[in-house]
Design a protein around this motif. Structure first.
Motif, PDB file in Angstrom:
ATOM      1  N   LEU A  90       0.847  -1.193   0.000  1.00  0.00           N
ATOM      2  CA  LEU A  90       0.000   0.000   0.000  1.00  0.00           C
ATOM      3  C   LEU A  90       0.884   1.246   0.000  1.00  0.00           C
ATOM      4  O   LEU A  90       2.059   1.178   0.372  1.00  0.00           O
ATOM      5  CB  LEU A  90      -0.916  -0.001   1.223  1.00  0.00           C
ATOM      6  CG  LEU A  90      -1.969  -1.109   1.252  1.00  0.00           C
ATOM      7  CD1 LEU A  90      -2.611  -1.219   2.624  1.00  0.00           C
ATOM      8  CD2 LEU A  90      -3.011  -0.859   0.179  1.00  0.00           C
ATOM      9  N   PRO A  91       0.322   2.394  -0.378  1.00  0.00           N
ATOM     10  CA  PRO A  91       1.118   3.621  -0.397  1.00  0.00           C
ATOM     11  C   PRO A  91       1.454   4.156   0.995  1.00  0.00           C
ATOM     12  O   PRO A  91       2.260   5.057   1.142  1.00  0.00           O
ATOM     13  CB  PRO A  91       0.213   4.616  -1.142  1.00  0.00           C
ATOM     14  CG  PRO A  91      -1.171   4.093  -0.945  1.00  0.00           C
ATOM     15  CD  PRO A  91      -1.034   2.593  -0.874  1.00  0.00           C
ATOM     16  N   GLY A  92       0.846   3.597   1.997  1.00  0.00           N
ATOM     17  CA  GLY A  92       0.989   4.012   3.389  1.00  0.00           C
ATOM     18  C   GLY A  92      -0.295   3.645   4.100  1.00  0.00           C
ATOM     19  O   GLY A  92      -1.108   2.873   3.581  1.00  0.00           O
ATOM     20  N   VAL A  93      -0.478   4.186   5.282  1.00  0.00           N
ATOM     21  CA  VAL A  93      -1.694   3.924   6.055  1.00  0.00           C
ATOM     22  C   VAL A  93      -2.916   4.346   5.236  1.00  0.00           C
ATOM     23  O   VAL A  93      -2.908   5.404   4.597  1.00  0.00           O
ATOM     24  CB  VAL A  93      -1.639   4.677   7.402  1.00  0.00           C
ATOM     25  CG1 VAL A  93      -3.000   4.718   8.076  1.00  0.00           C
ATOM     26  CG2 VAL A  93      -0.605   4.034   8.315  1.00  0.00           C
ATOM     27  N   ILE A  94      -3.941   3.506   5.254  1.00  0.00           N
ATOM     28  CA  ILE A  94      -5.174   3.814   4.520  1.00  0.00           C
ATOM     29  C   ILE A  94      -6.364   3.817   5.480  1.00  0.00           C
ATOM     30  O   ILE A  94      -6.348   3.147   6.510  1.00  0.00           O
ATOM     31  CB  ILE A  94      -5.435   2.818   3.371  1.00  0.00           C
ATOM     32  CG1 ILE A  94      -5.617   1.390   3.896  1.00  0.00           C
ATOM     33  CG2 ILE A  94      -4.318   2.890   2.336  1.00  0.00           C
ATOM     34  CD1 ILE A  94      -6.126   0.392   2.870  1.00  0.00           C
ATOM     35  N   ALA A  95      -7.375   4.571   5.103  1.00  0.00           N
ATOM     36  CA  ALA A  95      -8.613   4.603   5.881  1.00  0.00           C
ATOM     37  C   ALA A  95      -9.347   3.273   5.739  1.00  0.00           C
ATOM     38  O   ALA A  95      -9.237   2.586   4.715  1.00  0.00           O
ATOM     39  CB  ALA A  95      -9.508   5.744   5.401  1.00  0.00           C
ATOM     40  N   HIS A  96     -10.081   2.920   6.756  1.00  0.00           N
ATOM     41  CA  HIS A  96     -10.945   1.743   6.695  1.00  0.00           C
ATOM     42  C   HIS A  96     -11.973   1.971   5.587  1.00  0.00           C
ATOM     43  O   HIS A  96     -12.545   3.060   5.480  1.00  0.00           O
ATOM     44  CB  HIS A  96     -11.700   1.569   8.009  1.00  0.00           C
ATOM     45  CG  HIS A  96     -10.850   1.458   9.228  1.00  0.00           C
ATOM     46  ND1 HIS A  96     -10.190   2.537   9.779  1.00  0.00           N
ATOM     47  CD2 HIS A  96     -10.563   0.398  10.009  1.00  0.00           C
ATOM     48  CE1 HIS A  96      -9.532   2.138  10.854  1.00  0.00           C
ATOM     49  NE2 HIS A  96      -9.740   0.852  11.010  1.00  0.00           N
ATOM     50  N   GLY A  97     -12.234   0.956   4.780  1.00  0.00           N
ATOM     51  CA  GLY A  97     -13.237   1.084   3.730  1.00  0.00           C
ATOM     52  C   GLY A  97     -14.600   1.457   4.279  1.00  0.00           C
ATOM     53  O   GLY A  97     -15.297   2.312   3.734  1.00  0.00           O
ATOM     54  N   MET A  98     -14.971   0.832   5.383  1.00  0.00           N
ATOM     55  CA  MET A  98     -16.285   1.121   5.958  1.00  0.00           C
ATOM     56  C   MET A  98     -16.348   2.535   6.532  1.00  0.00           C
ATOM     57  O   MET A  98     -17.422   3.137   6.570  1.00  0.00           O
ATOM     58  CB  MET A  98     -16.647   0.078   7.027  1.00  0.00           C
ATOM     59  CG  MET A  98     -16.848  -1.320   6.445  1.00  0.00           C
ATOM     60  SD  MET A  98     -18.114  -1.411   5.157  1.00  0.00           S
ATOM     61  CE  MET A  98     -19.565  -1.194   6.146  1.00  0.00           C
ATOM     62  N   PHE A  99     -15.199   3.086   6.950  1.00  0.00           N
ATOM     63  CA  PHE A  99     -15.178   4.480   7.402  1.00  0.00           C
ATOM     64  C   PHE A  99     -15.438   5.407   6.218  1.00  0.00           C
ATOM     65  O   PHE A  99     -16.228   6.343   6.314  1.00  0.00           O
ATOM     66  CB  PHE A  99     -13.843   4.799   8.085  1.00  0.00           C
ATOM     67  CG  PHE A  99     -13.736   6.216   8.575  1.00  0.00           C
ATOM     68  CD1 PHE A  99     -14.514   6.660   9.625  1.00  0.00           C
ATOM     69  CD2 PHE A  99     -12.855   7.098   7.987  1.00  0.00           C
ATOM     70  CE1 PHE A  99     -14.419   7.972  10.083  1.00  0.00           C
ATOM     71  CE2 PHE A  99     -12.751   8.408   8.437  1.00  0.00           C
ATOM     72  CZ  PHE A  99     -13.535   8.848   9.484  1.00  0.00           C
ATOM     73  N   THR A 100     -14.783   5.115   5.100  1.00  0.00           N
ATOM     74  CA  THR A 100     -15.011   5.900   3.881  1.00  0.00           C
ATOM     75  C   THR A 100     -16.478   5.811   3.464  1.00  0.00           C
ATOM     76  O   THR A 100     -17.106   6.818   3.141  1.00  0.00           O
ATOM     77  CB  THR A 100     -14.096   5.409   2.749  1.00  0.00           C
ATOM     78  OG1 THR A 100     -12.733   5.477   3.180  1.00  0.00           O
ATOM     79  CG2 THR A 100     -14.285   6.222   1.484  1.00  0.00           C
ATOM     80  N   MET A 101     -17.024   4.608   3.503  1.00  0.00           N
ATOM     81  CA  MET A 101     -18.434   4.424   3.150  1.00  0.00           C
ATOM     82  C   MET A 101     -19.331   5.219   4.098  1.00  0.00           C
ATOM     83  O   MET A 101     -20.327   5.817   3.671  1.00  0.00           O
ATOM     84  CB  MET A 101     -18.801   2.948   3.182  1.00  0.00           C
ATOM     85  CG  MET A 101     -20.191   2.644   2.701  1.00  0.00           C
ATOM     86  SD  MET A 101     -20.498   0.868   2.683  1.00  0.00           S
ATOM     87  CE  MET A 101     -22.188   0.848   2.110  1.00  0.00           C
TER      88      MET A 101
END
Length: 131
Positions: free
Chosen positions: A42-53
């Motif tokens: 990954l490019p670095g830490v990513i947001a939780h998909g469900m948080f984005t949703m």
């Protein structure tokens, strides 16, 4: 409703990811450790998909006027939301266009969520009831 709804912007920081991890129980280190996230490509830490949703759902609720006016909501995750380790974090911008309004008073929305100019969801849509 107009054909294009007013865009909504949500700031996402690492602190938000920590709070979401605690609330959801999802402590996967790709959401808090740069070392682990980059180690798995990954490019670095990513947001939780469900948080984005959830952020997009918050925008839909605001456009609809109330949570109980949202009849249907669905997305597919197409790209991660990278969250840098800065005070500013990143932004998710949510836009919507009206696809159709039914005779039953339902409005079907096509949703777009972007981060750093890249679409992070695909096939995102919602149906809301007029209030």
């Amino acid at each position: 409703m107009s054909d294009t709804l007013e865009p909504q912007t949500f700031r996402v920081t690492r602190a938000d990811l920590v709070r979401y991890a605690g609330a959801s129980g999802d402590f996967n280190p790709i959401h808090w450790s740069d070392r682990v996230a980059t180690g798995v490509g990954l490019p670095g830490v990513i947001a939780h998909g469900m948080f984005t949703m959830a952020l997009v759902g918050r925008a839909v609720t605001a456009w609809a006027g109330a949570a109980d006016a949202v009849v249907e909501y669905s997305v597919r995750f197409s790209r991660p939301v990278p969250v840098p380790d800065t005070d500013e974090g990143t932004e998710v911008v949510v836009t919507a266009t009206v696809k159709e309004t039914t005779d039953e008073g339902l409005t079907k929305l096509v949703l777009t969520a972007t981060c750093q100019g890249e679409k992070v969801l695909s096939l995102a849509q919602a149906t809301v009831r007029k209030r």
